[in-house]
Write an enzyme that holds these catalytic residues in place. Structure first.
Site, short mmCIF file in Angstrom:
data_model
loop_
_atom_site.label_atom_id
_atom_site.label_comp_id
_atom_site.label_asym_id
_atom_site.label_seq_id
_atom_site.Cartn_x
_atom_site.Cartn_y
_atom_site.Cartn_z
N ASP A 139 -5.99 4.16 27.14
CA ASP A 139 -5.59 3.00 26.01
C ASP A 139 -4.24 2.88 26.89
O ASP A 139 -3.53 1.67 26.37
CB ASP A 139 -4.83 4.04 25.11
CG ASP A 139 -6.06 3.83 23.62
OD1 ASP A 139 -6.79 3.21 23.65
OD2 ASP A 139 -5.70 4.95 23.65
N ASP A 144 -14.42 0.34 23.11
CA ASP A 144 -12.64 -0.52 23.15
C ASP A 144 -12.03 -0.21 24.58
O ASP A 144 -10.62 -0.88 25.31
CB ASP A 144 -11.40 0.74 22.66
CG ASP A 144 -12.16 1.06 21.58
OD1 ASP A 144 -13.65 1.47 21.57
OD2 ASP A 144 -11.42 1.12 20.55
N1 GLY Z 1 -9.63 1.64 19.87
C1 GLY Z 1 -8.86 1.55 18.81
C2 GLY Z 1 -9.48 0.99 17.65
O1 GLY Z 1 -10.27 0.00 17.76
O2 GLY Z 1 -9.05 1.86 16.40
#
Ligand code: GLY
Length: 408
Positions: free
Chosen positions: A121, A183
């Site tokens: 992230d 993601d």
């Molecule tokens: N990256 C986590 C989500 O999209 O919930």
């Protein structure tokens, strides 16, 4: 689609209201609305004791009217969105006080560039905040933070597999020895940027390898995506595709597909490799063909209870922003179509059905964070707001004949 339209007409006959097909948004009005909501949020965060710059707005549940904040710890993946919103708002308003607030919230994330990676992230965290800050200020300290963080993110790359390990913590917990989530595509943007701005060329190679391997394994034959791809760390082989936040392993989680659409758009921007542009159209068209009439997806395309299942406005924001950019790379009908649908998405999002208006200081209602965990269902969530204001600014730039992303 037919099922949805039929259910919609039945509800209309019964006197219930379904969101209506989209109108064109008034971009200036929508951006002014965002600016007013930002002021409300700042006032709320100020409270009686002043702003704690480590506390970032995260969500407002349906029954509530003020932000639930979370501390900007390494586990909190959403902390870059609020500083990013402030940078976008500063870009629009030019207000020096908004810039001052953007700087202060951004500075809370500097520590992430100086410690080992917790997970993938880092791109969301540092590129939404420092990335936008650098884009607008050219502050050399911001640049260094991004370069350092890109190197940190690269430590999660596994050359045997050819992708970044998204969630180190899930290795033992779920027996996902090397896991890559869709993601993660968004975080390639920081690697591409760093490689062009003083970082190592190896960052570019990692981003390309990750995008290629994801293209190979992370999609079904119909171009819908898995949320998680699990790989063998010894052989590098793909083991299985599963879900984490979607309804089932075989279904299309709306935000996962949105991350894919945004991710391959930025891969084409950075590489100009035609294969990404071709692929982007395949994964976009399968998303567009089953949307409800108002262009805002259910949280999963096979969510139980459709047409009464919760929506995910955040996915619509991500896709609208991506397709405005993608439309500039595609000549002819396809480019026109992508711009038109993106505008319709923004039209719906800017209507009273999705804007929170007086009820809350967030921009938008009706996002779904993690349905299987029962978390943030039909809520206002900060990343929806981030991609909404980003998409509005992109549309504004396009309307003014400017480059769409604001980077040049
Ligand atoms: N990256 C986590 C989500 O999209 O919930």
């Amino acid at each position: 689609m037919r099922r949805i339209l039929f259910a919609g007409s039945l509800l209309a006959l019964m006197g219930c209201s379904q969101p209506q097909p989209a109108e064109q948004p008034d971009v200036e009005k929508a951006l002014n609305y965002c600016a007013a909501q930002v002021q409300r949020t700042l006032t709320e965060l100020q409270g009686d004791s002043g702003i704690d710059y480590m506390e970032m707005p995260r969500n407002i549940m349906d029954s509530l009217s003020s932000w639930h904040t979370r501390k900007a710890t390494k586990e909190e993946w959403c902390s870059g969105f609020w500083p990013g919103i402030l940078w976008y708002d500063y870009e629009y308003t030019g207000d020096p006080e908004i810039r001052r607030q953007a700087e202060k919230f951004t500075a809370s994330l500097k520590y992430l560039s100086q410690r080992p990676a917790h997970d993938h992230d880092l791109g969301f965290l540092v590129f939404c905040s420092y990335g936008n800050g650098y884009r607008l200020t050219k502050d050399p300290e911001y640049k260094q933070v991004i370069l350092d963080t890109a190197d940190t993110l690269a430590t999660l790359y596994n050359p045997v597999v050819g992708t970044i390990l998204s969630w180190p913590r899930e290795r033992e917990k779920n027996n996902w020895p090397h896991n890559t989530i869709m993601d993660n595509m968004i975080n390639l943007e920081m690697l591409f940027w760093a490689s062009k701005n003083g970082g190592g060329s190896y960052l570019y190679d990692i981003a390309v390898a990750h995008a290629d391997k994801t293209m190979e394994n992370h999609f079904r034959e119909d171009y819908t995506s898995y949320h998680v791809a699990v790989y063998d760390t010894i052989t590098g082989d793909f083991i299985k595709g599963v879900t984490h936040q979607g309804y089932a392993d075989h279904t299309m989680w709306a935000r996962g597909q949105a991350w894919a659409i945004y991710g391959y758009t930025l891969c084409y921007r950075e590489t100009k490799d035609q294969k990404y542009l071709d692929f982007l159209q395949k994964i976009t068209d399968v998303y567009l063909k089953d949307l409800p009439e108002d262009y805002i997806p259910y949280w999963d395309f096979k969510a139980p209870g459709i047409p009464d299942a919760p929506r995910d406005a955040s996915a619509a924001c991500v896709v609208a922003s991506a397709l405005l950019e993608a439309s500039t790379y595609l000549s002819g009908e396809k480019g026109k179509e992508y711009k038109e649908v993106a505008v319709k998405m923004l039209g719906s999002l800017s209507s009273p059905a999705y804007q929170s208006g007086e009820s809350k200081p967030a921009f938008l209602l009706h996002s779904t964070g993690h349905w299987p965990a029962g978390s943030e269902i039909d809520a206002a969530i900060i990343y929806a707001d981030y991609y909404y204001i980003e998409a509005l600014l992109r549309l504004k730039r396009l309307n003014e004949g400017k480059e769409v992303t604001g980077w040049s």
